[in-house]
Design an enzyme around this catalytic site. Sequence first.
Site, short mmCIF file in Angstrom:
data_model
loop_
_atom_site.label_atom_id
_atom_site.label_comp_id
_atom_site.label_asym_id
_atom_site.label_seq_id
_atom_site.Cartn_x
_atom_site.Cartn_y
_atom_site.Cartn_z
CG HIS A 91 -0.29 0.21 2.51
ND1 HIS A 91 0.49 -0.88 2.97
CD2 HIS A 91 -0.12 1.45 3.43
CE1 HIS A 91 1.08 -0.35 4.10
NE2 HIS A 91 0.76 1.07 4.41
C1 UD1 Z 1 -2.06 4.91 6.30
C2 UD1 Z 1 -0.66 5.47 7.03
C3 UD1 Z 1 0.31 4.50 6.85
C4 UD1 Z 1 -0.32 2.88 7.30
C5 UD1 Z 1 -1.54 2.69 6.66
C6 UD1 Z 1 -2.13 1.21 7.00
C7 UD1 Z 1 -0.22 7.82 7.06
C8 UD1 Z 1 0.87 8.72 6.45
N1 UD1 Z 1 0.01 6.36 6.45
O1 UD1 Z 1 -2.01 4.88 5.16
O2 UD1 Z 1 1.42 4.56 7.59
O3 UD1 Z 1 0.66 1.88 7.13
O4 UD1 Z 1 -2.47 3.66 6.96
O5 UD1 Z 1 -3.34 1.03 6.29
O6 UD1 Z 1 -0.99 8.03 7.81
N2 UD1 Z 1 -9.31 4.53 2.71
C9 UD1 Z 1 -10.54 3.99 2.66
N3 UD1 Z 1 -11.06 3.53 3.76
C10 UD1 Z 1 -10.53 3.69 4.95
C11 UD1 Z 1 -9.25 4.31 4.98
C12 UD1 Z 1 -8.66 4.77 3.74
O7 UD1 Z 1 -11.30 3.72 1.55
O8 UD1 Z 1 -10.89 3.17 5.93
C13 UD1 Z 1 -8.78 5.06 1.26
C14 UD1 Z 1 -9.02 6.38 1.08
O9 UD1 Z 1 -9.27 6.52 -0.34
C15 UD1 Z 1 -7.80 6.96 1.38
C16 UD1 Z 1 -6.78 6.14 1.13
O10 UD1 Z 1 -7.45 4.82 1.31
O11 UD1 Z 1 -7.62 8.43 0.81
C17 UD1 Z 1 -5.50 6.35 1.84
O12 UD1 Z 1 -5.86 6.22 3.38
P1 UD1 Z 1 -4.70 7.09 4.23
O13 UD1 Z 1 -5.37 6.88 5.77
O14 UD1 Z 1 -4.72 8.41 3.75
O15 UD1 Z 1 -3.55 6.51 4.03
P2 UD1 Z 1 -3.21 4.80 4.14
O16 UD1 Z 1 -2.49 4.76 2.59
O17 UD1 Z 1 -4.24 3.85 4.68
#
Ligand code: UD1
Length: 374
Positions: A218
């Site tokens: 990811h």
């Molecule tokens: C975040 C953390 C990362 C961790 C990861 C675990 C930061 C910088 N990164 O990354 O260190 O390893 O979580 O998963 O904080 N989304 C959904 N549903 C959710 C959450 C996210 O659909 O419940 C999608 C959204 O489109 C979002 C994207 O995933 O924009 C990324 O989510 P985000 O929380 O920004 O970062 P992660 O890539 O999950």
Amino acid sequence: MLSPSPYRSLNGERMLLTIVAGARPNFMKVAPLIRECEARGVPYRFVHTGQHYDFSMSEDFIRTLGLPEPNANLEVGSGTACFQCAEVTLRLERELVEHAPGAVLVVGDINSTLGAAIAASKLFIPLGHVEAGLRSFNRTMPEELNRVATDALADFLFTTEESGNVNLRSEGRGEESIFFVGNTMIDSLAYAMDNSGETGIVEDLGVRPGEFCYVTLHRPSNVDEPARLEEVLGLLNSISKRLDIVFPVHPRTRARIAEDGLGGMLGDARMVDPVGYLDSVTLTRRARFVLTDSGGLQEESTYLGVPCLTLRPETERPVTVEEGTNVLVSEDCGAILGAAFDILGGKTPAGKVPPLWDGHAASRIIDALEERLD
Ligand code: UD1
């Protein structure tokens, strides 16, 4: 030096501890802390920032880990890094002013961690950082900025491995603020192994124990650039010709695969929705090897003695390479394939469990806080 907190109880009551979590890997890190507070009668508030909100990324973990319902959910949701940090800071400020804890604990390196650290330290509330001192020395990695900035603000730096102690000292932090306590993520893993059996996921997915590769990806560096993502999926396709692949796909990765029209590249790989905690532990234990860019899986596979290939040029968790079963493989897909086939040919790194990864890190953390703050 700790600043005297205007929020410390002066009437002899035990301090209130606010424990903050925001995204999937945070829940494993806070669960043992909350269990420890419950066992000792330490009053606490469990605050969820809402950075992760899908059932499979959040509530499922809260339930499986036996965590209580959060006392507050800040419902920050998705957005840019600045948006997430700023919203967590603003919304947590209100929560902290209202409840006046004696200390705040943040874990890991996500955007919520930094946002919460800013709120606590701007209110002069003593701040503990669990998993302090880890450094990839790669400032293009979003988590690296969160680690450096959170550690700079924290009063209590709870470290998981010796490299963390070394990094913090070289950044000028004094011994009085560094506490080498072990790893609360491993506390959760040890607890799960003692208290929960394996799930049926291996059978449900139709793979055989020891005869599949468990993949998670990811990181922006692997999935955000279409060319890199295509290369990585091509690599998985090559591996899948020799070994079954189980690939629970993170929402971020799924969105990129769909946007880039790469969904057909994976052939027979079992691409499934994100799995729960116990399913992930079961898949790790039973995998021939793990292929990942996750920080947590590097640690969990080392603890379980399962070979791990990490698709990154560096790691902020060097003990998993120096003492554990982790091998860094990054750019060159031919070399990565070579490393995978080495494992299939029986060349597996002999690892050992790093110091203090013994299931008791949370107890050491609460000991340190109680000694210093009460
Ligand atoms: C975040 C953390 C990362 C961790 C990861 C675990 C930061 C910088 N990164 O990354 O260190 O390893 O979580 O998963 O904080 N989304 C959904 N549903 C959710 C959450 C996210 O659909 O419940 C999608 C959204 O489109 C979002 C994207 O995933 O924009 C990324 O989510 P985000 O929380 O920004 O970062 P992660 O890539 O999950």
